[in-house]
Design a protein around this motif. Structure first.
Motif, PDB file in Angstrom:
ATOM      1  N   THR A 154       0.859  -1.196   0.000  1.00 35.55           N
ATOM      2  CA  THR A 154       0.000   0.000   0.000  1.00 35.55           C
ATOM      3  C   THR A 154       0.889   1.237   0.000  1.00 35.55           C
ATOM      4  O   THR A 154       0.976   1.959   0.996  1.00 35.55           O
TER       5      THR A 154
ATOM      6  N   THR B 297      -2.577   5.944   2.441  1.00 38.23           N
ATOM      7  CA  THR B 297      -2.394   4.969   3.525  1.00 38.23           C
ATOM      8  C   THR B 297      -1.069   5.261   4.225  1.00 38.23           C
ATOM      9  O   THR B 297      -0.127   4.470   4.158  1.00 38.23           O
TER      10      THR B 297
ATOM     11  N   TRP C 163      -0.449   5.374   7.342  1.00 38.31           N
ATOM     12  CA  TRP C 163      -0.361   4.744   8.651  1.00 38.31           C
ATOM     13  C   TRP C 163      -0.525   3.245   8.470  1.00 38.31           C
ATOM     14  O   TRP C 163      -0.776   2.742   7.378  1.00 38.31           O
ATOM     15  N   ALA C 164      -0.404   2.493   9.548  1.00 42.36           N
ATOM     16  CA  ALA C 164      -0.651   1.054   9.511  1.00 42.36           C
ATOM     17  C   ALA C 164      -1.158   0.608  10.866  1.00 42.36           C
ATOM     18  O   ALA C 164      -0.752   1.147  11.901  1.00 42.36           O
ATOM     19  N   PHE C 165      -2.060  -0.363  10.860  1.00 42.92           N
ATOM     20  CA  PHE C 165      -2.384  -1.092  12.070  1.00 42.92           C
ATOM     21  C   PHE C 165      -1.450  -2.295  12.117  1.00 42.92           C
ATOM     22  O   PHE C 165      -1.310  -3.015  11.122  1.00 42.92           O
TER      23      PHE C 165
ATOM     24  N   SER D 258      -3.574   1.893   6.519  1.00 43.29           N
ATOM     25  CA  SER D 258      -4.762   2.651   6.887  1.00 43.29           C
ATOM     26  C   SER D 258      -4.488   4.131   6.690  1.00 43.29           C
ATOM     27  O   SER D 258      -3.339   4.575   6.670  1.00 43.29           O
ATOM     28  N   CYS D 259      -5.560   4.891   6.549  1.00 42.72           N
ATOM     29  CA  CYS D 259      -5.414   6.336   6.458  1.00 42.72           C
ATOM     30  C   CYS D 259      -5.397   6.923   7.869  1.00 42.72           C
ATOM     31  O   CYS D 259      -5.459   6.205   8.865  1.00 42.72           O
TER      32      CYS D 259
ATOM     33  N   GLU E 252     -11.811   7.772   7.574  1.00 43.06           N
ATOM     34  CA  GLU E 252     -12.325   6.481   8.031  1.00 43.06           C
ATOM     35  C   GLU E 252     -11.211   5.443   7.980  1.00 43.06           C
ATOM     36  O   GLU E 252     -10.627   5.192   6.931  1.00 43.06           O
ATOM     37  N   PRO E 253     -10.885   4.807   9.105  1.00 40.41           N
ATOM     38  CA  PRO E 253      -9.788   3.838   9.124  1.00 40.41           C
ATOM     39  C   PRO E 253     -10.222   2.490   8.571  1.00 40.41           C
ATOM     40  O   PRO E 253     -11.373   2.286   8.186  1.00 40.41           O
ATOM     41  N   ALA E 254      -9.280   1.562   8.548  1.00 41.07           N
ATOM     42  CA  ALA E 254      -9.588   0.191   8.140  1.00 41.07           C
ATOM     43  C   ALA E 254     -10.238  -0.525   9.320  1.00 41.07           C
ATOM     44  O   ALA E 254      -9.587  -0.796  10.322  1.00 41.07           O
TER      45      ALA E 254
END
Length: 509
Positions: free
Chosen positions: A176, A181, A183-185, A199-200, A204-206
């Protein structure tokens, strides 16, 4: 002195609640190695290790690990229990405090060498317990025109000295790499790498998806791991079965507007594959409670009893329901404000308020056909789960599924909907149901207005005996229950009745 006094209080409470403190063996216990953090309002803490027979170990968290005024704290504990990592944010601001690393073995605290950011997400430790992962996202002070004003990445930190070992910008990962995106979880770090999903931030996140894998040691990426996550579901690790809260309109549901449709059932996926939106309506429903048709706010969903059962908890109801894969349900009465920390063999571990104003850590164990509580420890302060054993090792393969619950017939459906319908003070008890049909009673037409007010503009009228569709409501205004309806292309609000006199009535299927 206050810190030492508080730690002494916790020590005494834990010791008194534990039979054979420090001497419980795995052979004596139904389950072992549930680790929790007990934290006081004065920013001191104790890491507590539990088994089914009580407290087996407790370690004081060294000073400086907790930052006063911090909010949204996250914790991760190393596999051997030596390092506790704490990430947190500043209250009232999208800025983080430094990431702190507490060495529970040596009694020291250091700061990770990563600058404060807008937000962190703590991942796990590597299997050796020497490094941990976290993702970060930061603001770009002067972003280029028409670009996303954030950047971020995944950092690998040495737990022994706080050194930044690897910094992977999200813009450099091949899965990604786009600017939306940043950021990341991040989740577990296993032998094959770290689970993460892009994730953004500030949007709205994932909420759910399939984990990707990054191996920091080889810098290899796996786009599709075949493993999934969801804020709305829970997996059983050993079998990969998925339980998921969902919204099904053929079961009674709460009609109050919400960001997501309000969950009213639990669905079961034997293969653990996260369904697409089009597949949600076809999965078997294994839990529906006509007395609690909103599972969205304050309800928890947990695998318990070694994976043979699951339980749906509530913050407003003191009767919880456990469902067995062998058929039947168990109703468990718990004190108000109880919670589940983790499912374990034979039951679950949770918390509940005690008579001294503190918190009790309690195990509920299946015995004699019901779940029996036992206080393991009394804590001064809050309790957070750090780690618990994976469940499902003794579940038969292929696993036995859960009993499917069919939708209620129309008469029962309507009765449940009406029993749970919101009521407007001073107005006729509401009888209409969102998504179904209504009819104006014989006689005068019912006016349709642009807003729920007798002063709002009239956009049309529904003749006596005419049928309309109920789209939303009721809205309580001016002593009336107003419903948003559609009639032959006319959209607007109409009144249900006045006192005991109904102007409209439901049309039964």
């Amino acid at each position: 002195m206050m810190r030492l006094k508080w730690l002494q209080v916790i020590f005494i409470a834990l010791l008194s609640a534990s039979a054979g403190f420090g001497a419980v063996s795995a052979q004596d216990a139904l389950w072992n190695d549930v680790w929790v953090l007990a934290k006081s309002e004065s920013n001191t803490g104790v890491v507590v290790r539990l088994s089914s027979t009580g407290v087996t170990q407790q370690i004081n968290v060294p000073g400086g690990a907790f930052i006063p005024g911090a909010v949204n704290e996250q914790y991760v504990l190393s596999p051997d229990g030596r390092f506790l990592v704490i990430a947190s944010q500043m209250e009232g601001a999208e800025n983080t405090h430094p990431v702190m690393i507490a060495d529970l073995q040596n009694g020291t605290t250091i700061q990770a060498n990563i600058p404060p950011a807008a937000a962190y997400d703590l991942g796990g430790f590597d299997p050796a317990g020497t490094r941990f992962a976290l993702s970060y996202v930061s603001y770009i002070p002067t972003p280029a025109p028409d670009t996303f004003p954030y950047n971020g990445g995944i950092a690998i930190i040495d737990a022994s000295n706080g050194a930044l070992l690897i910094d992977l910008p999200m813009s450099s990962n091949p899965i990604t790499p786009d600017e939306f995106t940043p950021w990341a979880f991040v989740d577990e770090w296993r032998a094959d790498g770290i689970r993460f999903i892009g994730s953004c931030f500030g949007c709205e996140p994932a909420f759910e998806g399939q984990w990707s894998i990054w191996n920091p040691d080889t810098n290899e990426f796996t786009a599709e791991s075949g493993e999934y996550f969801s804020y709305f579901g829970t997996w059983l690790p050993a079998t990969n079965e998925l339980l998921m809260r969902a919204h099904r309109t053929n079961y009674p549901y709460d009609t109050e507007p919400a960001y997501f449709p309000r969950f009213n059932v639990v669905q079961y996926y034997a293969d653990g594959v996260l369904p697409s939106s089009s597949e949600l309506s076809g999965a078997p429903v294994v839990y529906f409670n006509p007395n609690d048709i909103d599972l969205s706010d304050g309800n928890g969903l947990f695998w318990i009893n070694g994976g043979d059962e699951f339980i749906v908890t509530s913050q407003t109801d003191t009767t919880w329901i456990a469902t067995s894969r062998f058929g039947g349900q168990r109703f468990v009465t718990v004190p108000a404000d109880s919670s589940v920390l983790a499912g374990v063999n034979g039951g679950w571990v949770g918390t509940q308020p005690n008579s001294t104003g503190g918190t009790s850590i309690v195990s509920y164990t299946l015995s004699g056909g019901g779940y029996q509580p036992q206080v393991l420890a009394d804590i001064v302060g809050s309790v957070s789960l750090l780690r618990a054993p994976a469940l499902g090792e003794n579940v038969a393969i292929p696993p036995i599924g859960f009993t499917v619950i069919a939708p209620p017939p129309p008469d029962e459906f309507n009765a449940i909907m009406l029993a749970n319908a919101p009521q407007c003070e001073g107005a006729s008890p509401s009888r209409l149901i969102i998504g179904q049909l209504g009819r104006v009673t014989p006689g005068e037409a019912n006016r349709v207005r642009t807003a729920p007010s007798t002063n709002a503009e009239i956009v049309g009228a529904i003749p006596g005996g005419a049928i309309f569709t109920v789209l939303d409501g009721p809205v309580c205004s001016e002593g009336y229950a107003w419903w948003f309806v559609e009639y032959e292309g006319i959209l607007g609000f109409t009144v249900e009745g006045s006192g005991t006199n109904y102007f409209v009535e439901p049309v039964t299927p």
